[in-house]
Write a protein that holds these residues in place. Sequence first.
Motif, PDB file in Angstrom:
ATOM      1  N   TYR A  34       0.721  -1.060  -0.249  1.00  0.00           N
ATOM      2  CA  TYR A  34       0.127   0.121   0.080  1.00  0.00           C
ATOM      3  C   TYR A  34       0.576   1.325  -0.094  1.00  0.00           C
ATOM      4  O   TYR A  34       0.290   2.250  -0.905  1.00  0.00           O
ATOM      5  CB  TYR A  34      -0.957  -0.156   1.146  1.00  0.00           C
TER       6      TYR A  34
ATOM      7  N   ASN B 263      -8.066   4.481  -2.097  1.00  0.00           N
ATOM      8  CA  ASN B 263      -7.618   2.953  -1.429  1.00  0.00           C
ATOM      9  C   ASN B 263      -6.377   2.609  -0.842  1.00  0.00           C
ATOM     10  O   ASN B 263      -6.659   2.093   0.153  1.00  0.00           O
ATOM     11  CB  ASN B 263      -8.017   1.669  -2.449  1.00  0.00           C
TER      12      ASN B 263
ATOM     13  N   GLN C 222      -5.818   2.509   3.377  1.00  0.00           N
ATOM     14  CA  GLN C 222      -4.711   1.455   4.373  1.00  0.00           C
ATOM     15  C   GLN C 222      -3.843   1.882   4.736  1.00  0.00           C
ATOM     16  O   GLN C 222      -3.552   0.346   5.469  1.00  0.00           O
ATOM     17  CB  GLN C 222      -5.152   0.171   2.708  1.00  0.00           C
TER      18      GLN C 222
ATOM     19  N   PHE D 143     -19.030  -8.038   5.935  1.00  0.00           N
ATOM     20  CA  PHE D 143     -19.091  -8.739   4.756  1.00  0.00           C
ATOM     21  C   PHE D 143     -18.373  -8.296   3.825  1.00  0.00           C
ATOM     22  O   PHE D 143     -17.597  -6.948   3.182  1.00  0.00           O
ATOM     23  CB  PHE D 143     -20.336  -8.727   4.141  1.00  0.00           C
ATOM     24  N   GLY D 144     -17.533  -8.894   3.722  1.00  0.00           N
ATOM     25  CA  GLY D 144     -16.112  -9.052   2.498  1.00  0.00           C
ATOM     26  C   GLY D 144     -15.332  -8.424   2.957  1.00  0.00           C
ATOM     27  O   GLY D 144     -14.499  -8.745   4.313  1.00  0.00           O
ATOM     28  N   SER D 145     -14.587  -7.604   3.182  1.00  0.00           N
ATOM     29  CA  SER D 145     -12.863  -7.130   3.946  1.00  0.00           C
ATOM     30  C   SER D 145     -13.794  -5.819   4.009  1.00  0.00           C
ATOM     31  O   SER D 145     -14.548  -4.765   3.960  1.00  0.00           O
ATOM     32  CB  SER D 145     -12.316  -6.547   2.385  1.00  0.00           C
TER      33      SER D 145
ATOM     34  N   ASN E 282     -13.163  -2.204   2.777  1.00  0.00           N
ATOM     35  CA  ASN E 282     -12.879  -1.963   2.190  1.00  0.00           C
ATOM     36  C   ASN E 282     -11.190  -1.364   2.814  1.00  0.00           C
ATOM     37  O   ASN E 282     -11.187  -1.584   3.993  1.00  0.00           O
ATOM     38  CB  ASN E 282     -13.010  -1.649   0.727  1.00  0.00           C
ATOM     39  N   ALA E 283     -11.186  -0.178   2.051  1.00  0.00           N
ATOM     40  CA  ALA E 283     -10.031   0.607   3.039  1.00  0.00           C
ATOM     41  C   ALA E 283     -10.624   2.162   3.811  1.00  0.00           C
ATOM     42  O   ALA E 283      -9.773   3.112   4.442  1.00  0.00           O
ATOM     43  CB  ALA E 283      -9.717   1.107   1.411  1.00  0.00           C
TER      44      ALA E 283
ATOM     45  N   TRP F 215     -10.252  -7.473   7.782  1.00  0.00           N
ATOM     46  CA  TRP F 215      -9.443  -8.202   5.482  1.00  0.00           C
ATOM     47  C   TRP F 215      -9.585 -10.008   5.715  1.00  0.00           C
ATOM     48  O   TRP F 215      -8.722 -10.338   6.925  1.00  0.00           O
ATOM     49  CB  TRP F 215      -8.383  -7.575   4.987  1.00  0.00           C
ATOM     50  N   GLU F 216      -9.520 -10.985   5.250  1.00  0.00           N
ATOM     51  CA  GLU F 216      -9.301 -12.111   5.655  1.00  0.00           C
ATOM     52  C   GLU F 216      -8.040 -12.333   5.544  1.00  0.00           C
ATOM     53  O   GLU F 216      -7.289 -13.246   6.479  1.00  0.00           O
ATOM     54  CB  GLU F 216     -10.095 -13.114   4.612  1.00  0.00           C
ATOM     55  N   HIS F 217      -6.867 -11.671   5.509  1.00  0.00           N
ATOM     56  CA  HIS F 217      -5.531 -11.705   5.275  1.00  0.00           C
ATOM     57  C   HIS F 217      -5.100 -11.628   6.937  1.00  0.00           C
ATOM     58  O   HIS F 217      -3.772 -12.015   7.441  1.00  0.00           O
ATOM     59  CB  HIS F 217      -4.891 -10.911   4.408  1.00  0.00           C
TER      60      HIS F 217
END
Lengths: 209, 230
Positions: B64, B100, B104, B153-155, B174-175, B193-195
Motif C-alpha cells: 500500500y 484505497n 489502507q 461482509f467481505g473486507s 475495504n479501505a 480483511w481475511e488476510h
Amino acid sequence: MAFTLPPLPYDYTTLEPHIDARTMEIHHTKHHQTYVTNLNAAISKFPELNGLGLVGLNKAAGTEKIPKDIATAIRNHGGGHYNHSLFWKVMTGPTDSNGPSADLKAAIDSAFGSFEAFKEKFNAAATTRFGSGWAWLVVQEDGKLAVTSTANQDNPLQMAIVDTPGIPILGLDVWEHAYYLKYQASRPGYISAWWNVAPKREATDPVVT
Amino acid sequence: MGTALAGQKLQFRSSVPCRCTRARTVFTRAELTLKPLPYSEDALEPHISRDTLNVHWGKHHRTYVTNLNNQIKDKPMANKTLNELIVEAWNSGSPTPEFNNAGQVFNHDFYWESMCPNGGGEPTGELKAAIERDFGSFDEFKTQFKAAGATQFGSGWAWLVAEGGKLKVTKTPNAENPLTNPAQTPLLTMDVWEHAYYLDVQNRRPDYISTFVDKLINWDKVAERFAEAK
C-alpha cells in the motif's frame, strides 16, 4: 425446499498443485456451506420465494421482488451460493484437457481479438478488484461477451445491482480465502495458476449455444 | 480532528545555495515510508502468528505504501499529510484511485498501534467510565464491537470512535475509515480483511475477533487517543 451444498465434481486434491487441497476443503465445506445455510435461513421466512430457484433469486436481487427484510441476505448468500456452485464447475484437474470449447474460443477471438487478449483483460479485472470479489466472463443481453468484476458476493445475474449484467460463463473467486493459504499476498500468482485448472471445456459449452 | 500520526508528513525542507548570495529554502517531496511495527513480528504470538505479521505488515502494508508513493509522485498530493490525502482522495464519496492505498496505509498504522503483547483485559479510568456511560457496560461494548467485525461482509474494519462527545462502534468496507467523517475520531480498529487472520484461523473470523478483543487491544493507546480527542 432447501438449497443444498453441491458435491465437488472432483477430490479436494485434484486441482493440486495450483489450488491446494486444504483450501479446497475449507472453501467448500466451510465458506460455501455457510452461504447455503444462511440462504436457507433467509428463504425460510418467505417460502414462496423457493419457486424462483437460485438463478431467479439472483436475478431478483436488489428488486422489490425480494422482501426488504432479507434483501441483503439474498444478495450476499444467494450470490455466494450461486458463485461458488459455478466456480467448482468451471475448474477441472490440470491433466484433463482444459481450455475453451471451439465455439467459446471463436466467440472470444471475435470479442477480444485473441484468447491471450481476453486472458489479459480477465486477469486485470481479477487483480484490480479491490477487497473481496469475483472476476467474470459473461454473455450480455445482446449476445456479446464481456469481462467484468463484482464486489463481495455480487454477480452479473444481479442486474439491478451490477454495472455489467450478463450470464456468467467463467468466474474466478478473488476473496482472499480462495488463495491465502498457498499464495498469501500474491493474488497474481493465484490468478496465473488458475488457468491450469480452468476453464473446463464441458462447462462452457451449454452457455455459448 | 483526527489523530496526529508522527512521521507521515510527505515533505521536508532543505537549504540549497543558489547564485544569489542568500540561501533559499526549497521544498523537496519525500516519500512515505512504511512505519515499523511497534513490536517484533513474533510479539503477538500465540494470538497472531509471526507468519501472519510478516506477510501482513511486510507485504500487504508495504505494498500500500509503495503503490501510494507511485501514485502521488510529482503531484500536488505529495505535499499533504497522510490524513489530508485521505480526505482529499475520498472526494466526498467519489474516491480517486489514491484513496484505497492511502486509506489502507492509515488503517494498518492505526491497527498495529491498537494492539500490543499482553493486551486485552479492560480499560481503566475515564475511558472505562465513558465506555460504561455510552454502551451501558464494558460487556456491551465488546458485544457490539465483535458484532461489527463479524458482520462486515467481505473486507473491512471495525472501529471504536468518538462522535459528538460519545463513544460508538462502527464498521467500514475495504479501505474506508472514520477520517472521512468530520464528526468522528477513530480510537481503535480491528482489521477483518481475511488476510488478517486466514493463516491462523482460516474461516473462523469470530475466533480471531474474540482473541483480538480479549488478548490484544492496547487499551493504553486507546486511552491516549481518547484523551486527545476530547
